[in-house]
Scaffold this active site. Structure first.
Site, PDB file in Angstrom:
ATOM      1  CB  SER A 102      -0.918  -0.054   1.173  1.00 21.44           C
ATOM      2  OG  SER A 102      -2.000  -0.783   1.084  1.00 21.44           O
ATOM      3  CE  LYS A 105      -4.613   1.813  -0.386  1.00 20.13           C
ATOM      4  NZ  LYS A 105      -3.940   0.501  -0.426  1.00 20.13           N
ATOM      5  CB  SER A 160      -4.287   0.962   3.731  1.00 23.00           C
ATOM      6  OG  SER A 160      -3.512   0.813   2.805  1.00 23.00           O
TER       7      SER A 160
END
Length: 395
Positions: A102, A105, A160
């Protein structure tokens, strides 16, 4: 009495003048006195080594006398960099390509966040929630519910939430379009190790990044006030079907959850975990007028090693100020636009200011124009001198 110069001398003087006009200033060498005598060439030492240094295997660091050794960490790859100057203070396998989880991101936010003001309201459709990977982290986005874009971004940064990423990617033109746009954004920042298949960071064949690239993304994000605000938020209210509920940032260095002591001065940025990536983290902290960015990818120790190893690297980085020479730069691979001018970079949301950009490449079109004009002038002068010389001879 008229004084006439021999034609050879005149032509030589003209050539010297043209050569002086055309010679570009060298960015590497300067003329000046040295121990070698007058006119010796001085080649100043580069303040930042060439980017190839960071492509080397193992740990890269240039310690001065009295500097502390870098901490012994188990991460497969890591980077410690100064967010203001972009100087990389130390790194280990900085360009090793690994699954980012993640932490990808951060690149998603750099790409899509500027396009949608936080106050925009959007009602989520069932189509927008299709294709979320099994076992994904979710913030709790519900079909048919209306959210502000700011709510969705808090879901991305704090929880997340892959469901929030899917909705925002749909607003941005779709999953595949967003993936290609993310790669274009990465290249524009000089991040060449990143391949995007799934914009939320979910494990996918061929998807990878590097500690270097993630540090570039984290540093770039801190320049955006919205990015900096979201990534540093510890807790927030999120809309539900019946009122709101509390969500907490999963970055334990920020919240101090699960027995991990919060890091003083921590700004954010993003943590992640998948089966293939293990634990990953991009973190930034501010202390005594300096902001550092640290990336830690896939520590081999268990538990909360990703946080403790980031803590150790941040501590070392703050203590290393003035005691190490940089081993590279987060700007080293950034493309330089034609006609760019030098000067200070824009101020950031949490960093006072950045260093000057790399010098622009020479404008050879302009140099060619000057060369043509100088050559034409030399030709006209030569013809004039030859005509006067013939007239003087006949007289």
């Amino acid at each position: 009495m008229k004084i006439r110069f021999p034609m050879r001398a005149s032509v030589a003087a003209c050539a010297l003048c043209a050569a002086t006009t055309l010679a570009p200033a060298s960015p590497v060498a300067a003329l000046g006195p040295t121990g070698g005598g007058p006119g010796a060439i001085v080649r100043p030492e580069a303040t930042v080594p060439q980017p190839a240094v960071l492509y080397g295997e193992g740990t890269q660091v240039r310690l001065r006398s009295g500097a502390h050794a870098v901490p012994d960490v188990t991460a497969l790859s890591w980077v410690v960099a100064d967010a203001a100057s972009g100087e990389v203070l130390a790194a280990h396998d900085a360009h090793r390509r690994l699954p980012p989880a993640s932490t990808l991101k951060t690149l998603f936010a750099l790409t899509a966040l500027p396009a949608f003001p936080g106050g925009i309201r959007h009602t989520v459709s069932a189509k927008e929630l299709l294709g979320i990977g099994e076992g994904s982290s979710l913030v709790g986005v519900v079909e048919g519910h209306t959210y502000q874009v700011a709510d969705l971004w808090r879901g991305v940064f704090l929880n997340s939430g892959n469901d929030a990423v899917h909705v925002l990617a749909a607003l941005n033109g779709g999953w595949e379009h967003t993936a290609r746009q993310m790669e274009d954004k990465a290249r524009s920042l000089g991040a060449l190790d990143t391949t995007v298949v799934s914009p939320d960071g979910y494990d996918a064949d061929g998807q990878d990044s590097s500690a270097y690239d993630l540090a570039v993304f984290g540093r770039a994000g801190l320049r955006d006030p919205d990015f900096a605000r979201y990534c540093s938020t510890a807790r927030a209210a999120f809309p539900g079907t019946e009122g709101t509920f509390q969500i907490a940032n999963t970055n334990r260095l920020l919240t101090g959850a699960d027995g991990v002591a919060p890091y003083p001065g921590l700004i954010g940025i993003k943590n992640g975990y998948t089966t293939n990536a293990g634990n990953t983290l991009v973190a930034a902290a501010h202390r005594s007028g300096r902001t550092l960015v640290v990336t830690v990818m896939h520590p081999q120790a268990g538990g909360h090693a990703v946080y403790e190893e980031a803590r150790a690297l941040l501590d070392w980085g703050f203590a290393a100020a003035g005691h190490v020479d940089p081993v590279g730069s987060l700007d080293a691979l950034r493309p330089v636009p034609r006609g760019a001018t030098t000067g200070a970079k824009p101020k950031t949301a949490v960093v006072a200011s950045t260093g000057a950009p790399r010098p622009a490449e020479p404008d050879w079109t302009q140099t060619g124009t000057i060369a043509g004009a100088a050559g034409l002038g030399a030709g006209v002068l030569l013809l004039g001198l030859r005509f006067r010389y013939k007239r003087a001879s006949r007289a």
